[in-house]
Scaffold this active site. Structure first.
Site, PDB file in Angstrom:
ATOM      1  N   PHE A  45      28.406 -26.047  24.727  1.00  0.00           N
ATOM      2  CA  PHE A  45      27.168 -25.571  24.077  1.00  0.00           C
ATOM      3  C   PHE A  45      27.436 -24.806  22.770  1.00  0.00           C
ATOM      4  O   PHE A  45      26.545 -24.125  22.264  1.00  0.00           O
ATOM      5  CB  PHE A  45      26.336 -24.682  25.024  1.00  0.00           C
ATOM      6  CG  PHE A  45      26.105 -25.292  26.370  1.00  0.00           C
ATOM      7  CD1 PHE A  45      25.191 -26.327  26.535  1.00  0.00           C
ATOM      8  CD2 PHE A  45      26.811 -24.856  27.491  1.00  0.00           C
ATOM      9  CE1 PHE A  45      24.978 -26.910  27.783  1.00  0.00           C
ATOM     10  CE2 PHE A  45      26.610 -25.426  28.737  1.00  0.00           C
ATOM     11  CZ  PHE A  45      25.693 -26.461  28.886  1.00  0.00           C
ATOM     12  N   GLU A 120      34.460 -35.522  22.903  1.00  0.00           N
ATOM     13  CA  GLU A 120      35.013 -35.345  24.264  1.00  0.00           C
ATOM     14  C   GLU A 120      36.510 -35.658  24.269  1.00  0.00           C
ATOM     15  O   GLU A 120      37.029 -36.327  25.176  1.00  0.00           O
ATOM     16  CB  GLU A 120      34.268 -36.239  25.281  1.00  0.00           C
ATOM     17  CG  GLU A 120      32.766 -36.084  25.300  1.00  0.00           C
ATOM     18  CD  GLU A 120      32.298 -34.690  25.718  1.00  0.00           C
ATOM     19  OE1 GLU A 120      33.097 -33.936  26.299  1.00  0.00           O
ATOM     20  OE2 GLU A 120      31.135 -34.349  25.421  1.00  0.00           O
ATOM     21  N   CYS A 176      26.369 -16.210  24.896  1.00  0.00           N
ATOM     22  CA  CYS A 176      26.495 -15.939  26.335  1.00  0.00           C
ATOM     23  C   CYS A 176      25.113 -16.070  26.981  1.00  0.00           C
ATOM     24  O   CYS A 176      24.144 -15.435  26.534  1.00  0.00           O
ATOM     25  CB  CYS A 176      27.076 -14.552  26.572  1.00  0.00           C
ATOM     26  SG  CYS A 176      27.178 -14.136  28.326  1.00  0.00           S
TER      27      CYS A 176
HETATM   28  N1  LIG Z   1      23.176 -22.424  27.455  1.00  0.00           N
HETATM   29  C1  LIG Z   1      22.676 -23.560  26.946  1.00  0.00           C
HETATM   30  N2  LIG Z   1      22.133 -24.494  27.745  1.00  0.00           N
HETATM   31  C2  LIG Z   1      21.636 -25.634  27.241  1.00  0.00           C
HETATM   32  N3  LIG Z   1      21.643 -25.952  25.928  1.00  0.00           N
HETATM   33  C3  LIG Z   1      22.180 -25.064  25.085  1.00  0.00           C
HETATM   34  C4  LIG Z   1      22.722 -23.826  25.547  1.00  0.00           C
HETATM   35  N4  LIG Z   1      23.179 -23.153  24.489  1.00  0.00           N
HETATM   36  C5  LIG Z   1      22.933 -23.936  23.404  1.00  0.00           C
HETATM   37  N5  LIG Z   1      22.332 -25.073  23.759  1.00  0.00           N
HETATM   38  C6  LIG Z   1      21.922 -26.187  22.891  1.00  0.00           C
HETATM   39  O1  LIG Z   1      23.056 -26.994  22.661  1.00  0.00           O
HETATM   40  C7  LIG Z   1      23.141 -27.299  21.272  1.00  0.00           C
HETATM   41  C8  LIG Z   1      24.577 -27.625  20.916  1.00  0.00           C
HETATM   42  O2  LIG Z   1      24.873 -28.849  21.542  1.00  0.00           O
HETATM   43  P1  LIG Z   1      26.224 -29.613  21.270  1.00  0.00           P
HETATM   44  O3  LIG Z   1      26.452 -29.786  19.801  1.00  0.00           O
HETATM   45  O4  LIG Z   1      26.154 -30.855  22.107  1.00  0.00           O
HETATM   46  O5  LIG Z   1      27.306 -28.594  21.850  1.00  0.00           O
HETATM   47  P2  LIG Z   1      28.778 -28.877  22.405  1.00  0.00           P
HETATM   48  O6  LIG Z   1      29.205 -30.222  21.924  1.00  0.00           O
HETATM   49  O7  LIG Z   1      29.636 -27.777  21.857  1.00  0.00           O
HETATM   50  O8  LIG Z   1      28.696 -28.779  23.890  1.00  0.00           O
HETATM   51  C9  LIG Z   1      22.603 -26.063  20.611  1.00  0.00           C
HETATM   52  O9  LIG Z   1      22.148 -26.351  19.314  1.00  0.00           O
HETATM   53  C10 LIG Z   1      21.461 -25.675  21.538  1.00  0.00           C
HETATM   54  O10 LIG Z   1      20.292 -26.395  21.212  1.00  0.00           O
HETATM   55  C1  LIG Z   2      34.586 -26.687  31.175  1.00  0.00           C
HETATM   56  C2  LIG Z   2      34.758 -28.062  31.702  1.00  0.00           C
HETATM   57  C3  LIG Z   2      33.956 -29.083  31.257  1.00  0.00           C
HETATM   58  N1  LIG Z   2      34.104 -30.333  31.746  1.00  0.00           N
HETATM   59  C4  LIG Z   2      33.231 -31.428  31.273  1.00  0.00           C
HETATM   60  C5  LIG Z   2      31.754 -31.111  31.322  1.00  0.00           C
HETATM   61  C6  LIG Z   2      31.195 -31.973  30.230  1.00  0.00           C
HETATM   62  O1  LIG Z   2      30.939 -33.261  30.800  1.00  0.00           O
HETATM   63  C7  LIG Z   2      32.312 -32.041  29.201  1.00  0.00           C
HETATM   64  C8  LIG Z   2      32.141 -31.103  28.035  1.00  0.00           C
HETATM   65  O2  LIG Z   2      31.050 -31.479  27.265  1.00  0.00           O
HETATM   66  P1  LIG Z   2      30.531 -30.679  25.940  1.00  0.00           P
HETATM   67  O3  LIG Z   2      30.186 -31.782  24.999  1.00  0.00           O
HETATM   68  O4  LIG Z   2      31.641 -29.817  25.441  1.00  0.00           O
HETATM   69  O5  LIG Z   2      29.341 -29.902  26.349  1.00  0.00           O
HETATM   70  O6  LIG Z   2      33.500 -31.676  29.899  1.00  0.00           O
HETATM   71  C9  LIG Z   2      35.074 -30.622  32.685  1.00  0.00           C
HETATM   72  O7  LIG Z   2      35.248 -31.772  33.107  1.00  0.00           O
HETATM   73  N2  LIG Z   2      35.864 -29.595  33.142  1.00  0.00           N
HETATM   74  C10 LIG Z   2      35.747 -28.324  32.685  1.00  0.00           C
HETATM   75  O8  LIG Z   2      36.524 -27.433  33.145  1.00  0.00           O
END
Ligand SMILES: Nc1ncnc2c1ncn2[C@@H]1O[C@H](COP(=O)(O)OP(=O)(O)O)[C@@H](O)[C@H]1O
Ligand SMILES: Cc1cn([C@H]2C[C@H](O)[C@@H](COP(=O)(O)O)O2)c(=O)[nH]c1=O
Length: 223
Positions: A45, A120, A176
């Site tokens: 996120f 990923e 957080c």
């Molecule tokens: N705790 C949360 N739960 C769900 N969505 C969130 C949360 N915090 C942020 N987001 C959303 O997720 C977006 C970022 O998504 P993304 O680029 O896919 O993140 P990442 O790839 O780092 O997981 C933010 O712009 C916000 O809209």
């Molecule tokens: C922390 C953690 C994450 N994963 C998995 C969960 C999601 O499918 C991806 C991460 O996706 P995002 O684009 O960064 O939101 O990884 C996991 O398999 N194990 C872990 O410990």
């Protein structure tokens, strides 16, 4: 009894092996396409996929030829698109590994590529070799997004291995979920213990250090 200790022979200059230095002119004049590697890490996120898509779109606007790849383990929002947590999409190749990419795309199409995005990245065991070849030998710009740490804050897959290869490394933070401070870590809400567990906000939340430590203590007490 008298022991004769042999006196070591001084080596003649001609016997000392020559150290061959690389010729700087030769290095400077070798014609190699110049690739780049950019790495985006952080907890879930944090906006890693968003940042990746922003950079990819900007490369596209500059007329560069792009391909996007993600791990086929990520089946959360779509099979053949990279999708951010807030729904922005980009079509991609969903692959089990990176070595199959060139063959899937075809050599001719691969040669035409300027930029390769990888999302990923923690799930690709052959990330290091792929990035090395793509940037060093094939002149591609590779933009990689992935988790640096798993839910236990251990190295996740090969993402940190490519830091020595990278032109830039960007570490993003989330907010957080419990206090709104900067979040550097991903907390797993469930009791599953396998490293790889695909999921979203149902299974994970971004947390600051204090709430990571508190949450882990609560989990241990309950278990
Ligand atoms: N705790 C949360 N739960 C769900 N969505 C969130 C949360 N915090 C942020 N987001 C959303 O997720 C977006 C970022 O998504 P993304 O680029 O896919 O993140 P990442 O790839 O780092 O997981 C933010 O712009 C916000 O809209
Ligand atoms: C922390 C953690 C994450 N994963 C998995 C969960 C999601 O499918 C991806 C991460 O996706 P995002 O684009 O960064 O939101 O990884 C996991 O398999 N194990 C872990 O410990």
């Amino acid at each position: 009894m008298f022991h004769h200790t042999p006196i070591p022979q001084i080596q003649k200059m001609s016997q000392i092996p020559t150290v061959h230095r690389s010729d700087p002119d030769q290095i400077a004049n070798s014609i190699r396409p110049s690739g780049q590697i950019h790495v985006i890490v952080g907890p879930m996120f944090a906006g890693k996929t968003t940042a990746l898509l922003r950079r990819i779109n900007s490369e596209g606007t500059n007329g560069r030829n792009i391909a996007m790849i993600k791990s086929n383990k990520d089946t959360r929002y779509a099979i053949d698109s990279v999708v951010t947590h807030d729904g922005t999409k980009y079509p991609c190749w969903a692959l089990p590994d990176l070595q199959s990419f060139k063959q899937k795309l075809g050599e001719e199409e691969y040669d035409k590529l300027d930029v390769i995005g990888i999302d990923e990245a923690q799930f690709f065991d052959d990330l290091y070799d792929f990035c090395c070849k793509a940037a060093d030998d094939d002149g591609k710009t590779v933009i990689v997004a992935g988790l640096d740490g798993d839910y236990l804050r251990r190295n996740f897959g090969p993402v940190l291995d490519i830091v020595p290869l990278a032109d830039t490394v960007t570490k993003l933070t989330a907010r957080c979920e419990l206090c709104g401070k900067r979040a550097h870590f991903t907390f797993r809400k469930t009791n599953e213990t396998e490293t790889e567990l695909i999921g979203g906000a149902d299974t994970y939340m971004p947390v600051c250090r204090q709430h990571y430590v508190n949450g882990s203590m609560v989990k241990k007490t309950v278990a």
